[in-house]
Design a protein around this motif. Structure first.
Motif, short mmCIF file in Angstrom:
data_model
loop_
_atom_site.label_atom_id
_atom_site.label_comp_id
_atom_site.label_asym_id
_atom_site.label_seq_id
_atom_site.Cartn_x
_atom_site.Cartn_y
_atom_site.Cartn_z
N PHE A 1 -0.47 8.07 0.15
CA PHE A 1 -1.71 7.81 -0.80
C PHE A 1 -2.99 8.05 -0.26
O PHE A 1 -3.67 7.11 -0.13
CB PHE A 1 -1.37 6.66 -1.51
CG PHE A 1 0.01 6.39 -2.21
CD1 PHE A 1 0.20 7.18 -3.41
CD2 PHE A 1 0.75 5.30 -1.79
CE1 PHE A 1 1.57 6.62 -3.85
CE2 PHE A 1 1.88 4.94 -1.90
CZ PHE A 1 2.50 6.00 -3.27
N PRO A 2 -3.24 9.08 0.08
CA PRO A 2 -4.50 9.43 1.08
C PRO A 2 -5.56 9.39 0.25
O PRO A 2 -5.77 9.96 -0.83
CB PRO A 2 -4.26 10.98 1.77
CG PRO A 2 -3.28 11.45 0.97
CD PRO A 2 -2.34 10.73 0.36
N LEU A 3 -6.77 8.80 0.74
CA LEU A 3 -7.82 8.69 -0.16
C LEU A 3 -8.43 10.13 -0.31
O LEU A 3 -8.77 10.75 0.63
CB LEU A 3 -8.85 7.51 0.59
CG LEU A 3 -10.10 7.45 -0.23
CD1 LEU A 3 -9.88 6.88 -1.65
CD2 LEU A 3 -11.26 6.59 0.49
N GLY A 4 -8.86 10.55 -1.36
CA GLY A 4 -9.54 11.91 -1.76
C GLY A 4 -8.61 13.06 -1.73
O GLY A 4 -8.54 14.14 -2.22
N GLY A 5 -7.03 12.73 -1.44
CA GLY A 5 -5.98 13.74 -1.60
C GLY A 5 -6.52 14.96 -0.82
O GLY A 5 -6.78 14.97 0.14
N GLU B 1 -6.50 -2.33 -1.87
CA GLU B 1 -6.66 -0.83 -2.10
C GLU B 1 -5.59 0.24 -2.01
O GLU B 1 -5.43 0.91 -2.82
CB GLU B 1 -7.52 -0.32 -0.72
CG GLU B 1 -7.82 1.12 -0.70
CD GLU B 1 -8.47 1.94 -1.87
OE1 GLU B 1 -8.30 3.17 -1.81
OE2 GLU B 1 -8.99 1.25 -2.61
N LEU B 2 -4.58 -0.10 -1.36
CA LEU B 2 -3.40 0.34 -1.36
C LEU B 2 -2.62 0.30 -2.65
O LEU B 2 -1.85 1.23 -3.11
CB LEU B 2 -2.66 0.33 0.00
CG LEU B 2 -3.12 0.94 1.10
CD1 LEU B 2 -2.13 0.43 2.43
CD2 LEU B 2 -3.37 2.24 1.29
N SER B 3 -2.57 -1.00 -3.25
CA SER B 3 -1.92 -1.08 -4.58
C SER B 3 -2.71 -0.42 -5.47
O SER B 3 -1.93 0.28 -6.34
CB SER B 3 -2.13 -2.72 -4.67
OG SER B 3 -1.38 -3.58 -4.13
N ARG B 4 -4.07 -0.40 -5.37
CA ARG B 4 -4.63 0.57 -6.20
C ARG B 4 -4.42 1.89 -6.33
O ARG B 4 -3.99 2.72 -7.36
CB ARG B 4 -6.13 0.28 -6.06
CG ARG B 4 -7.01 1.19 -7.07
CD ARG B 4 -8.61 1.47 -6.60
NE ARG B 4 -8.47 2.42 -5.46
CZ ARG B 4 -8.51 3.46 -5.43
NH1 ARG B 4 -8.20 4.30 -6.61
NH2 ARG B 4 -8.54 4.53 -4.24
N ARG B 5 -4.21 2.32 -5.15
CA ARG B 5 -3.79 4.04 -5.08
C ARG B 5 -2.44 4.10 -5.59
O ARG B 5 -1.98 5.19 -6.13
CB ARG B 5 -3.94 4.26 -3.39
CG ARG B 5 -5.14 4.26 -2.80
CD ARG B 5 -5.19 5.02 -1.45
NE ARG B 5 -6.53 4.55 -0.86
CZ ARG B 5 -6.54 5.06 0.42
NH1 ARG B 5 -5.79 5.89 1.11
NH2 ARG B 5 -7.63 4.63 1.15
N ALA B 6 -1.45 3.09 -5.26
CA ALA B 6 -0.11 3.52 -5.93
C ALA B 6 0.28 3.05 -7.29
O ALA B 6 1.13 3.90 -7.74
CB ALA B 6 0.78 2.18 -4.78
N ILE B 7 -0.39 2.03 -7.62
CA ILE B 7 -0.01 1.76 -9.30
C ILE B 7 -1.28 1.59 -10.01
O ILE B 7 -0.97 1.21 -11.11
CB ILE B 7 0.77 0.58 -9.41
CG1 ILE B 7 0.12 -0.60 -8.83
CG2 ILE B 7 2.07 0.66 -8.54
CD1 ILE B 7 0.80 -1.90 -8.98
N GLY B 8 -2.49 1.75 -9.52
CA GLY B 8 -3.61 1.76 -10.50
C GLY B 8 -4.33 0.23 -10.36
O GLY B 8 -4.15 -0.59 -9.58
N LEU B 9 -5.28 0.16 -11.27
CA LEU B 9 -6.09 -1.07 -10.96
C LEU B 9 -5.64 -2.37 -11.44
O LEU B 9 -6.17 -3.45 -11.01
CB LEU B 9 -7.54 -0.78 -11.61
CG LEU B 9 -8.72 -0.15 -10.94
CD1 LEU B 9 -9.75 0.33 -11.93
CD2 LEU B 9 -9.08 -0.86 -9.76
N VAL B 10 -4.68 -2.32 -12.32
CA VAL B 10 -4.27 -3.69 -12.99
C VAL B 10 -3.84 -4.71 -12.01
O VAL B 10 -4.51 -6.16 -12.00
CB VAL B 10 -3.15 -3.45 -14.24
CG1 VAL B 10 -2.87 -4.86 -14.70
CG2 VAL B 10 -3.74 -2.72 -15.28
N PHE B 11 -3.10 -4.34 -11.17
CA PHE B 11 -2.38 -5.49 -10.12
C PHE B 11 -3.35 -5.80 -9.09
O PHE B 11 -3.67 -7.22 -8.97
CB PHE B 11 -1.06 -4.77 -9.47
CG PHE B 11 -0.55 -5.82 -8.73
CD1 PHE B 11 -0.07 -6.97 -9.09
CD2 PHE B 11 -0.27 -5.28 -7.30
CE1 PHE B 11 0.68 -7.91 -8.08
CE2 PHE B 11 0.20 -6.22 -6.35
CZ PHE B 11 0.79 -7.58 -6.69
#
Length: 627
Positions: free
Chosen positions: A52-56, A113-123
């Protein structure tokens, strides 16, 4: 393009490394707790940064690389610190200084941050709220307020001990869950995936609603080894949803069948979305007891979905699978296809029966799978042996990748659970739900069920279960519910959040494959899965469903559950009695109520009504038929 190719090779290398680490420790024994968990988390985070690289691949990729490099450096520094000082941490209980605070804060931010990238903001927002609550509790008014904890104490809890970041959830992820993830990957990559699908098509393809029943059976079998509803939808749904649409199923219904059936994979042993292992760890009981308790409810779930599908297909005259697309039994039961699967489960059973740890038993299962595959390929052409090597490498690669999200999410969940335990908010919340103890058990259950589904929305099953187990299960225990029953209750409702609007992740994925509005898929999914919203209350009414005290108690729970499921399937499938919905629906609802009413007379009346309604329908259909 060159950078993408390098990243792909790096992902493969790290996936193989984390898989081999899990396989090695499963075979020869785990390292000391802090070493095992810190090494696992470091590998999982580094792999997540690559996945899940930042900026893709967009214009922000260059600054994203700098951030990702910093994430890797922080992770290696923090995890390396714990690995090097594991003995001192566990024996001398060190205090947190500036170095420890920087490392802990950095590692927590990385996980968020990695949780955000993987599944979004909620968790990550929920984890952040837990941390803020621990640090600033003195500013919270009312019963939820507490004295607040300093940053040093929070860091000592999270980093310098085995109750924070390095607690049992990360421990289970680094051992048992990792091993079972590899086991599932080996099964699927050595022919089990296609064998499961062919078996599902063969068993249910020719019956009424065959395509939808294929989805139910295939998703159930896949779920037993994959443990992810979203992965199930993506895997089996790519075959079953187009098949259902081709045979005349409305797209919304096709997507809903797959979403609901895949959700059942989270509820069925042996993996239960990894919750079986975590539940066993939290309750301090043997894993086999959790898996055994989950068998009857899972069977009732799939029976409910199966029968609802059957009723809908019969009432709407939906098409069957053409004979030409149904594999012959000779192909389904070919020994070369079944031997690796049989040897895998044989090795797993051998390990468990001989008293080995679960992870070592899984290692025996993987060895059995590989041995069975090698024997099955004997006598085939030379190139097939090379193909075996490729299958095994792909299994290791896929298994390693599968550990990333589980590892990251359980690390985040571990932070949240540590803060819940530190502040005591779980006990406080339970006291607020129970009140003065005047509420009946079913009323407390209803409140807990709604809160569970809300708290679980947008969060993968494993993390959702951990959250509700820490905060809501104690409320049920406080009103006299057995701990195992309470945890299974909240687990079911946390799982149902993936098909419950508005944040229903499995429905979103199924809607994308079906090319249907997600709201339509969600509406059908709630109807198809309606029985599952009630099954947990049967745990409260019939304790014998999970923990029978004897054969009669188990029989009573089973019969009541079966009659209830049949009635509910007819109610939500739209089964006709008179043909007038205003009459038929209350009639089926009455049968369902009588079935679960805790008395022999109620159950007997429900069975009599079922038989009577079936006879009445046949009579009325015969009268309507042209002479």
């Amino acid at each position: 393009a060159g950078g993408t190719a390098v990243r792909r090779r790096a992902i493969t290398a790290l996936s193989l490394l984390i898989a081999l680490f899990i396989l090695y420790t499963a075979a020869f024994g785990v390292f000391d707790a802090l070493v095992q968990r810190s090494v696992f988390l470091a590998l999982a985070i580094c792999l997540a940064v690559l996945q899940f690289p930042l900026g893709g691949d967009g214009p922000w990729r260059r600054p994203g690389i700098a951030v990702d490099v910093a994430i890797v450096a922080i992770t290696l520094g923090a995890c390396g610190y714990v690995t090097r000082n594991a003995d001192e941490i566990m024996t001398s209980l060190p205090t947190a200084g500036t170095t420890e605070i920087v490392l802990a804060v950095g590692l927590v931010l990385v996980i968020l941050e990695l949780s955000r990238r993987a599944i979004g903001l909620v968790f990550p927002l929920m984890v952040s709220a837990g941390l803020a609550y621990a640090l600033l509790g003195q500013y919270v008014p009312g019963r939820l307020g507490h004295r607040g904890f300093g940053i040093e104490f929070v860091v000592e809890t999270l980093l310098l001990g085995d109750l924070g970041l390095w607690g049992s959830l990360v421990g289970v992820a680094a051992t048992v869950i990792g091993a079972f993830t590899l086991f599932g990957a080996f099964l699927l990559h050595t022919g089990g995936g296609q064998a499961f699908m062919d078996l599902a098509v063969r068993v249910s393809g020719r019956s009424t609603g065959g395509a939808a029943k294929i989805a139910t059976v295939a998703s159930g079998i896949f779920g037993m080894v994959s443990g992810s509803s979203v992965a199930n939808v993506a895997t089996t749904g790519s075959f079953t949803i187009p098949l259902m649409k081709r045979l005349g199923y409305p797209p919304g219904l096709a997507g809903a069948v797959e979403a609901v059936a895949s959700t059942g994979g989270q509820l069925a042993p042996p993996i239960m979305g990894a919750a079986a292992f975590i539940m066993a760890e939290i309750l301090g009981v043997e894993y086999i007891r959790i898996a055994g308790a989950a068998v009857l409810p899972a069977l009732l779930f799939y029976l409910g979905v199966f029968m609802t599908v059957h009723v809908i297909a019969r009432e709407q005259n939906l098409g069957r699978v053409p004979d030409g697309e149904i594999p012959a039994w000779r192909r389904v039961l070919q020994w070369r296809r079944l031997l690796p699967i049989a040897c895998a489960f044989g090795g797993l059973g051998f390990g468990i029966l001989h008293g080995n740890s679960l992870e070592k038993s899984v290692f025996f299962g993987i060895v059995g799978n590989v041995a069975g595959l090698a024997v099955a390929r004997l006598g085939e052409r030379t190139g097939s042996q090379e193909a075996v090597g490729g299958q095994l490498v792909r299994a290791l690669d896929d298994g390693g990748r599968g550990m990333v999200i589980v590892g990251i999410l359980l690390a985040g969940a571990q932070i949240l659970v540590a803060m819940i335990n530190l502040t005591g908010v779980g006990v406080t919340l339970s006291s607020m739900i129970v009140g003065e103890g005047t509420l009946p058990v079913l009323a407390v259950g209803a409140i807990v069920a709604v809160v569970c589904m809300v708290m679980g929305m947008g969060i993968p099953t494993t993390a959702a279960y951990v959250l509700v187990a820490a905060t809501l299960a104690p409320a049920l225990v406080k009103v006299g519910v057995a701990p195992l029953t309470a945890h299974m209750f909240v687990f079911y409702y946390a799982t149902l959040s993936v098909i419950t609007p508005p944040v229903c992740v499995a429905v979103f994925v199924a809607a994308g494959i079906a090319q249907a509005p997600w709201s339509t898929v969600a509406r059908h999914a709630v109807s198809l899965g309606a029985v599952t919203y009630v099954i947990p209350f049967l745990f409260l009414l019939y304790p014998g469903m999970l923990q029978p005290a004897g054969a009669l108690q188990l029989l009573d729970a089973t019969l009541s559950g079966l009659v209830f499921v049949v009635a509910f399937a007819r109610l939500f499938g739209g089964a006709r009695i008179t043909g007038t919905r205003a009459i038929d629906a209350p009639a089926w609802l009455a049968v369902a109520f009588l079935a679960v009413y805790p008395s022999i007379a109620g159950l007997a009346a429900a069975v009599a009504l079922l038989a009577g309604f079936a006879a009445l329908r046949r009579f009325l259909d015969a009268r309507r038929a042209p002479a």
